[in-house]
Design a protein around this motif. Structure first.
Motif, short mmCIF file in Angstrom:
data_model
loop_
_atom_site.label_atom_id
_atom_site.label_comp_id
_atom_site.label_asym_id
_atom_site.label_seq_id
_atom_site.Cartn_x
_atom_site.Cartn_y
_atom_site.Cartn_z
N ALA A 187 8.46 6.93 3.81
CA ALA A 187 9.13 6.97 2.62
C ALA A 187 9.22 5.46 1.94
CB ALA A 187 10.66 7.70 2.88
N ASP A 188 9.49 4.53 3.00
CA ASP A 188 9.65 3.22 2.67
C ASP A 188 8.19 2.55 2.84
OD1 ASP A 188 10.53 0.55 1.89
OD2 ASP A 188 11.38 0.22 3.85
N ILE A 189 7.75 2.18 1.59
CA ILE A 189 6.44 1.52 1.61
C ILE A 189 6.48 0.04 1.26
CG2 ILE A 189 5.07 3.45 1.45
CD1 ILE A 189 4.50 2.89 -1.76
N GLY A 190 7.80 -0.55 1.39
CA GLY A 190 7.95 -1.91 1.11
C GLY A 190 8.25 -2.56 -0.26
N ASN A 191 8.02 -3.62 -0.54
CA ASN A 191 8.36 -4.00 -1.89
C ASN A 191 7.24 -4.06 -2.80
OD1 ASN A 191 6.36 -6.10 -1.17
ND2 ASN A 191 7.91 -7.80 -0.81
N ALA A 192 7.33 -4.56 -4.15
CA ALA A 192 6.22 -4.53 -5.01
C ALA A 192 4.78 -4.81 -4.35
CB ALA A 192 6.62 -5.37 -6.39
N GLU A 193 4.57 -5.58 -3.34
CA GLU A 193 3.38 -6.03 -2.91
C GLU A 193 3.02 -5.22 -1.70
OE1 GLU A 193 5.65 -8.80 -3.95
OE2 GLU A 193 4.69 -8.84 -5.70
N GLY A 194 3.79 -4.26 -1.24
CA GLY A 194 3.63 -3.36 -0.02
C GLY A 194 3.99 -4.06 0.98
N PRO A 220 6.46 -5.19 4.11
CA PRO A 220 7.78 -4.25 4.65
C PRO A 220 8.94 -5.46 4.46
CG PRO A 220 6.15 -5.39 6.34
CD PRO A 220 5.78 -5.40 5.11
N VAL A 221 10.02 -4.79 4.18
CA VAL A 221 11.21 -5.73 3.84
C VAL A 221 12.43 -5.38 4.94
CG1 VAL A 221 13.19 -5.75 2.09
CG2 VAL A 221 10.93 -5.13 1.26
N VAL A 222 12.61 -6.36 5.69
CA VAL A 222 13.59 -6.34 6.72
C VAL A 222 14.74 -7.03 6.39
CG1 VAL A 222 14.10 -6.81 8.96
CG2 VAL A 222 11.81 -6.07 8.10
N PRO A 223 15.90 -6.29 5.92
CA PRO A 223 17.05 -7.02 5.10
C PRO A 223 17.49 -8.15 5.95
CG PRO A 223 17.44 -4.62 5.11
CD PRO A 223 16.22 -4.75 5.99
N GLU A 224 17.76 -7.96 7.20
CA GLU A 224 18.31 -9.15 8.03
C GLU A 224 17.45 -10.38 8.14
OE1 GLU A 224 16.63 -6.00 10.86
OE2 GLU A 224 18.19 -5.99 9.44
N ARG A 225 16.12 -10.34 7.68
CA ARG A 225 15.32 -11.26 7.66
C ARG A 225 15.17 -11.96 6.15
NH1 ARG A 225 10.34 -9.66 11.41
NH2 ARG A 225 11.45 -9.64 13.47
N GLN A 226 15.79 -11.36 5.29
CA GLN A 226 15.64 -11.82 4.00
C GLN A 226 16.31 -13.36 3.82
OE1 GLN A 226 16.95 -8.58 1.67
NE2 GLN A 226 14.87 -8.25 0.83
N THR A 267 -0.22 -2.97 1.96
CA THR A 267 -0.29 -3.99 1.13
C THR A 267 -1.49 -4.20 0.14
OG1 THR A 267 0.90 -5.26 2.88
CG2 THR A 267 -0.12 -6.69 1.52
N VAL A 268 -2.57 -3.90 0.66
CA VAL A 268 -3.78 -3.96 -0.07
C VAL A 268 -3.68 -2.76 -1.36
CG1 VAL A 268 -6.37 -3.32 0.01
CG2 VAL A 268 -5.23 -4.43 1.89
N ARG A 269 -3.20 -1.83 -1.12
CA ARG A 269 -3.07 -0.86 -2.17
C ARG A 269 -2.22 -1.42 -3.42
NH1 ARG A 269 -2.74 4.91 -3.37
NH2 ARG A 269 -2.12 5.06 -5.25
N ARG A 270 -1.10 -2.03 -2.77
CA ARG A 270 -0.13 -2.57 -3.89
C ARG A 270 -0.72 -3.87 -4.32
NH1 ARG A 270 5.41 -1.05 -3.87
NH2 ARG A 270 5.49 1.19 -3.63
N PHE A 271 -1.49 -4.46 -3.92
CA PHE A 271 -1.87 -5.50 -4.51
C PHE A 271 -3.28 -5.11 -5.62
CE2 PHE A 271 -5.55 -8.87 -4.84
CZ PHE A 271 -4.78 -10.03 -4.94
N LEU A 272 -3.87 -4.00 -5.21
CA LEU A 272 -4.88 -3.89 -6.15
C LEU A 272 -4.04 -3.05 -7.48
CD1 LEU A 272 -7.55 -2.21 -3.58
CD2 LEU A 272 -7.69 -4.28 -4.87
N GLU A 273 -2.99 -2.53 -7.30
CA GLU A 273 -2.24 -1.74 -8.32
C GLU A 273 -2.17 -2.77 -9.19
OE1 GLU A 273 1.05 0.17 -6.83
OE2 GLU A 273 -0.04 1.99 -5.88
N ILE A 274 -1.72 -3.90 -8.70
CA ILE A 274 -1.29 -5.29 -9.95
C ILE A 274 -2.64 -5.85 -10.18
CG2 ILE A 274 0.17 -7.09 -9.91
CD1 ILE A 274 1.98 -6.01 -8.00
N HIS A 275 -3.53 -6.26 -9.38
CA HIS A 275 -4.45 -7.28 -9.70
C HIS A 275 -6.06 -6.69 -9.27
CE1 HIS A 275 -1.41 -10.41 -9.18
NE2 HIS A 275 -1.13 -9.92 -8.02
N GLY A 276 -6.14 -5.21 -9.25
CA GLY A 276 -7.08 -4.61 -9.00
C GLY A 276 -8.47 -4.82 -10.05
N ASP A 277 -7.93 -4.87 -11.37
CA ASP A 277 -8.84 -5.32 -12.42
C ASP A 277 -9.65 -6.37 -12.46
OD1 ASP A 277 -6.51 -6.31 -13.01
OD2 ASP A 277 -6.57 -6.11 -15.17
N THR A 278 -9.35 -7.30 -11.50
CA THR A 278 -9.86 -8.74 -11.28
C THR A 278 -10.80 -8.71 -10.18
OG1 THR A 278 -7.96 -9.75 -9.85
CG2 THR A 278 -7.73 -10.11 -12.38
#
Length: 128
Positions: A52-59, A61-67, A1-12
């Motif tokens: 293989a599955d590292i979640g959504n764009a924010e990293g 986890p995506v659980v289909p039955e909980r969406q 989650t931190v990695r994905r967050f930094l990919e989007i907002h890391g420059d801030t």
């Protein structure tokens, strides 16, 4: 989650600090190079170790039955078109438990208080 967050907002951000206990420290030291490689070689070595599955764009986890699934018009089948207008099948209306309530509850309550409701009606009211 931190990695994905930094990919989007890391420059801030200037710095990210992980506050971990002594028990968790060894785990973090082992996993940090996988998610935050310091070189291209380290990144290539870490790829087979990552899931293989590292979640959504924010990293996350995506659980289909909980969406949460929200439909535009709940209760109306997806294949029903807006062009049908008043001709549409409205058989589903009134099928919900709240729509099947009988009589005016307030009026029945007033009659009970005034002693004008029959014993059978009182028993039915009590069952409800």
């Amino acid at each position: 989650t931190v990695r994905r967050f930094l990919e989007i907002h890391g420059d801030t951000l200037e710095k990210v600090v992980f506050a971990v206990s002594e028990l968790e420290e060894a785990t973090y030291q082992k996993l940090m190079p996988l998610y935050f490689p310091r070189s291209l070689e380290e990144e290539i070595q870490s790829l087979p170790c990552l899931p293989a599955d590292i979640g959504n764009a924010e990293g996350e986890p995506v659980v289909p039955e909980r969406q949460i699934r929200i439909t535009e018009k709940p209760g109306i089948p997806d294949d029903a078109s807006d062009e049908e207008g008043l001709e549409a099948d409205l058989s589903f209306i009134g099928s919900h438990a709240f729509a099947r309530m009988e009589g005016d509850v307030d009026k029945q309550r007033r009659l009970i208080l005034q002693g004008q409701l029959s014993e059978a009606a009182l028993q039915k009211q009590h069952q409800r």
